[in-house]
Structure formats: C-alpha cells, structure tokens
Design a protein around this motif. Structure first.
Motif, short mmCIF file in Angstrom:
data_model
loop_
_atom_site.label_atom_id
_atom_site.label_comp_id
_atom_site.label_asym_id
_atom_site.label_seq_id
_atom_site.Cartn_x
_atom_site.Cartn_y
_atom_site.Cartn_z
N TYR A 131 0.84 -1.21 0.00
CA TYR A 131 0.00 0.00 0.00
C TYR A 131 0.87 1.25 0.00
O TYR A 131 0.64 2.19 -0.78
CB TYR A 131 -0.91 -0.05 1.22
N LEU A 132 1.90 1.27 0.85
CA LEU A 132 2.74 2.45 0.97
C LEU A 132 3.60 2.66 -0.28
O LEU A 132 3.77 3.79 -0.74
CB LEU A 132 3.62 2.32 2.21
N ILE A 136 3.51 6.04 -2.66
CA ILE A 136 4.73 6.79 -2.97
C ILE A 136 4.93 6.93 -4.47
O ILE A 136 5.23 8.01 -4.99
CB ILE A 136 5.95 6.12 -2.30
N LYS A 137 4.72 5.82 -5.19
CA LYS A 137 4.94 5.83 -6.64
C LYS A 137 3.88 6.63 -7.37
O LYS A 137 4.20 7.48 -8.22
CB LYS A 137 4.98 4.39 -7.16
N SER A 138 2.61 6.37 -7.06
CA SER A 138 1.52 7.01 -7.81
C SER A 138 1.39 8.50 -7.53
O SER A 138 0.85 9.24 -8.35
CB SER A 138 0.19 6.30 -7.54
N ASN A 139 1.90 8.95 -6.37
CA ASN A 139 1.80 10.37 -6.04
C ASN A 139 3.15 11.08 -6.11
O ASN A 139 3.25 12.24 -5.70
CB ASN A 139 1.21 10.52 -4.63
N ASN A 140 4.17 10.37 -6.63
CA ASN A 140 5.49 10.96 -6.83
C ASN A 140 5.99 11.64 -5.55
O ASN A 140 6.38 12.81 -5.55
CB ASN A 140 5.43 11.98 -7.98
N ILE A 141 5.98 10.88 -4.46
CA ILE A 141 6.37 11.43 -3.16
C ILE A 141 7.87 11.24 -2.93
O ILE A 141 8.38 10.13 -3.01
CB ILE A 141 5.56 10.75 -2.04
N VAL A 243 -1.27 2.62 13.78
CA VAL A 243 -0.99 2.24 12.39
C VAL A 243 -0.50 3.46 11.61
O VAL A 243 0.46 3.37 10.82
CB VAL A 243 -2.24 1.63 11.72
N PHE A 244 -1.14 4.60 11.84
CA PHE A 244 -0.74 5.81 11.12
C PHE A 244 0.70 6.19 11.44
O PHE A 244 1.53 6.41 10.53
CB PHE A 244 -1.67 6.98 11.44
N TYR A 245 1.01 6.27 12.72
CA TYR A 245 2.35 6.70 13.12
C TYR A 245 3.42 5.67 12.75
O TYR A 245 4.47 6.02 12.21
CB TYR A 245 2.40 6.93 14.63
N ARG A 246 3.17 4.39 13.06
CA ARG A 246 4.19 3.36 12.91
C ARG A 246 4.53 3.09 11.45
O ARG A 246 5.70 2.85 11.11
CB ARG A 246 3.73 2.06 13.58
N TYR A 247 3.54 3.17 10.58
CA TYR A 247 3.76 2.79 9.19
C TYR A 247 3.68 3.98 8.23
O TYR A 247 4.62 4.25 7.47
CB TYR A 247 2.74 1.73 8.75
N ILE A 248 2.54 4.68 8.25
CA ILE A 248 2.30 5.71 7.24
C ILE A 248 3.21 6.92 7.43
O ILE A 248 3.88 7.37 6.50
CB ILE A 248 0.81 6.11 7.23
N ALA A 249 3.24 7.46 8.65
CA ALA A 249 4.07 8.63 8.91
C ALA A 249 5.55 8.31 8.69
O ALA A 249 6.29 9.11 8.12
CB ALA A 249 3.84 9.13 10.34
N LYS A 250 5.97 7.13 9.10
CA LYS A 250 7.38 6.75 8.94
C LYS A 250 7.75 6.63 7.46
O LYS A 250 8.78 7.16 7.03
CB LYS A 250 7.63 5.43 9.66
N ALA A 251 6.93 5.94 6.68
CA ALA A 251 7.25 5.71 5.27
C ALA A 251 7.22 6.98 4.45
O ALA A 251 8.02 7.16 3.52
CB ALA A 251 6.29 4.69 4.68
N LEU A 252 6.31 7.90 4.78
CA LEU A 252 6.13 9.11 3.97
C LEU A 252 6.83 10.33 4.58
O LEU A 252 6.68 11.44 4.08
CB LEU A 252 4.63 9.40 3.80
N ASN A 253 7.61 10.10 5.64
CA ASN A 253 8.35 11.17 6.31
C ASN A 253 7.43 12.31 6.75
O ASN A 253 7.73 13.49 6.54
CB ASN A 253 9.46 11.70 5.39
N ILE A 254 6.33 11.94 7.36
CA ILE A 254 5.38 12.92 7.89
C ILE A 254 5.85 13.33 9.28
O ILE A 254 5.97 12.50 10.19
CB ILE A 254 3.96 12.32 7.95
#
Length: 346
Positions: A131-132, A136-141, A243-254
């Motif tokens: 998912y992550l 990242i790829k589809s939104n050019n992050i 889930v947001f902090y551990r995975y999403i925020a970490k992967a997207l550098n939020i």
C-alpha cells in the motif's frame, strides 16, 4: 470428525441469524449489523462454531471450548478467505482481543498493531508495505522531504475543513490529505473526494490521497468484542493512531499532523487525545487547530447535514465553500439532499 457440517448461514433468515446471535452471547460477543457473510459449524445439528465477515474484515469468531484445538478455526478462516478472494479482496483484516492473537498468527495472519484492548492483524496477497509503495509511486512522493498530513472524512467538505488545510499549507511546503475511504458516511466516497479536490485545487502544496484500507474509520471498527462505548473508542483510536504513526508517517516522512479541535464529537475528541499521547513516541508533532467559527459556533459537517435535512439550505450553504455548494445545486446534489430529508423525516 463424524457428523461435522460446515454451513453458510442465510443472514436474511431471522431464525438462522438469531441462532448465531444466541451462540455468540454465551461468549460475551455480538454480531455486528453490517456483516455480509456468516459460516457455522454444527455437529449432529448442534452449533459448535461460527465466524463472519464484513467486506474484508473477519468478525464474530467463536468455538465451543471443548472443540477448540480441533482445527475448526483453520477450516472457517480458510473458507472465509476463499470467499474474500472470490470477491476480489487482496487483503484481509481481523480485529480481536489480544488474548486471541496467536490463533490468527497460527493461521498466517501478522500483527499490524496491538493495543491494550484490541489487536489488528492482516493477511492476504498484499499488505501495508505494498500500500505504501503504491502511494509513494503514484503520487510521486519524495520520501527524503518532510511533510505534514491531515486525515479527513469531509461529510461534506466545509469551510472548517478548508480552514484547517489552509493553516497546514501556510506552515508546510507539502501537505498530504488522507480522505477516509470507507463508505459509511452519508456522502459517498467519490462525492466527498470530488468536493475536497475541487475545494482545495487553488491551495499550493496539497496532495489528496485516498485513505485506503489503513486509515481506519470509526464506523469500521467492530463492536462485537468490546461492548462499553468509551473502551471501544479508546481501542479504535489507539489502533488507528498506531498504524498511522508506525507505518504511514514513517514511510512518507510525515513530521506534523494537523487536527481540528473537537467540541462536539466524542469519537473525534478521544481520537485526538490518542494522537497526542502517541505522537512524541514516533517523533511526529501533533498540531491541534482551533475550529473556524461562524457566529459563535464551530463549523461542523454534522451541522451542515442537519440544515440540509431540515430544509434550511441557505444556512447550510453559508458553512460551505462555493465548490461544495455548486455540487449540492447539481441534479446529483439535489437528489442527495432529498434523500437526507427523507431519512430525517423517518
């Protein structure tokens, strides 16, 4: 085992449904109202086990104590996962008590997040890492660049939502808005997405992303094993925030997450408290922004829905960006308003 039968329960048959509810009651469990598929296992006509699902979430799992360890769990879960694959689901979830975690791990599930009162596990052909990567790829992050995030439902998109987004955009080069995808709001996801997209296209640095399976709606979090409302809200908030902090925020550098102050909704208020409590652990700054007011009252989507339902269209439009008002004046919007009025009358 001789005499063992696996059955698909007719959930539209009140007698069959009541038998499952009665069985679950002995385990202090309930059957969530939105289940769409239920299995039962009987021995010589006696109900000994059951498991259900709602979309891609397994629920209401119970086996009589004397039959536990006999392989019935694997039989039911495998059968339901086959059903999910037939329906096109690639990822399956289980919310359960922490004491039941190892049952599902033995069946191939992996733990996403474990809280005090509940644990979320997943299985399937794809998982959160897929998912992550897709996001990242589809939104050019650029994952080396830090950014802010907001999670929104926008039911519908109001001036209050826009105020929060403008605040985040003023203070950050890039802001990702995750729109809750679960369709349990009055306004369907595709309409909420369109209103949000149209209502923010003039704000620089904003990326709009569908929340997908991992931005967990409070409406999705199951009731069947936690009956007390405040305990259930705490469990939901802890898992979704985790889930947001551990995975999403970490992967997207939020590095920052923005939320609006919540004077009205108990669910959102408890959610904000969970976000605050967990933010420092994951090195994310939580910024709580005072809500935009109209008169002396905070703008809320529930107020807009209330005005629309009672026919006070002009009062509703005062709380909306022009883009949302334009949609509600369209044939599709008028049809939704009429539906809302009818639901209010009943």
């Amino acid at each position: 085992m001789v005499g063992i039968t696996i059955n698909e329960v007719n959930i539209k048959n009140p007698r069959e449904l009541q038998e499952i509810k009665g069985f679950l009651k002995d385990f202090s469990l309930t059957l969530d109202k939105d289940i769409d598929y239920t299995l039962s296992i009987t021995e010589d006509g006696r109900l000994i086990a059951t498991c259900s699902k709602e979309k891609n979430i397994l629920k209401s799992f119970a086996i009589l104590p004397e039959y536990q360890g006999e392989g019935l769990a694997a039989v039911m879960v495998t059968r339901i996962m086959d059903k999910l694959l037939e329906e096109g689901h690639e990822t399956f979830f289980v919310f359960t008590k922490p004491c039941n975690k190892n049952i599902f791990i033995s069946l191939g599930f992996s733990t996403l997040y474990e809280g005090k009162d509940a644990v979320l596990l997943e299985n399937g052909l794809t998982g959160i890492e897929d998912y992550l990567k897709k996001i990242i790829k589809s939104n050019n992050i650029d994952t080396l660049k830090s950014r802010a995030a907001i999670v929104m439902n926008c039911n519908p998109f109001t001036l209050g939502h826009r105020f929060l987004i403008e605040k985040a955009a003023e203070e950050n080069e890039e802001v990702i808005i995750f729109l809750v995808e679960e369709d349990k709001s009055f306004f369907p996801f595709n309409i909420r997405y369109t209103m949000l997209k149209e209502g923010t296209k003039d704000i620089p640095g904003v990326k709009l992303i569908s929340g997908g399976k991992y931005i967990i709606s409070s409406a999705t979090f199951p009731n069947y094993f936690i009956k007390e409302e405040n305990q259930r809200l705490r469990a939901y908030a802890e898992i979704d925030a985790g889930v947001f902090y551990r995975y999403i925020a970490k992967a997207l550098n939020i590095k920052k997450r923005y939320v609006g102050e919540e004077p009205y909704c108990n669910i959102t208020s408890q959610y904000n408290e969970a976000l605050k409590a967990m933010a420092k652990e994951y090195e994310v700054e939580l910024i709580e922004v005072p809500r935009r007011t109209m008169g002396q009252k905070a703008i809320s989507a529930s107020s807009v829905r209330g005005y629309l339902a009672s026919g006070d269209i002009e009062k509703a439009f005062i709380l909306l960006p022009a883009t949302s008002a334009i949609f509600l004046k369209s044939p599709e919007g008028i049809e939704l308003i009429e539906k809302l009025k009818r639901s209010h009358e009943t």
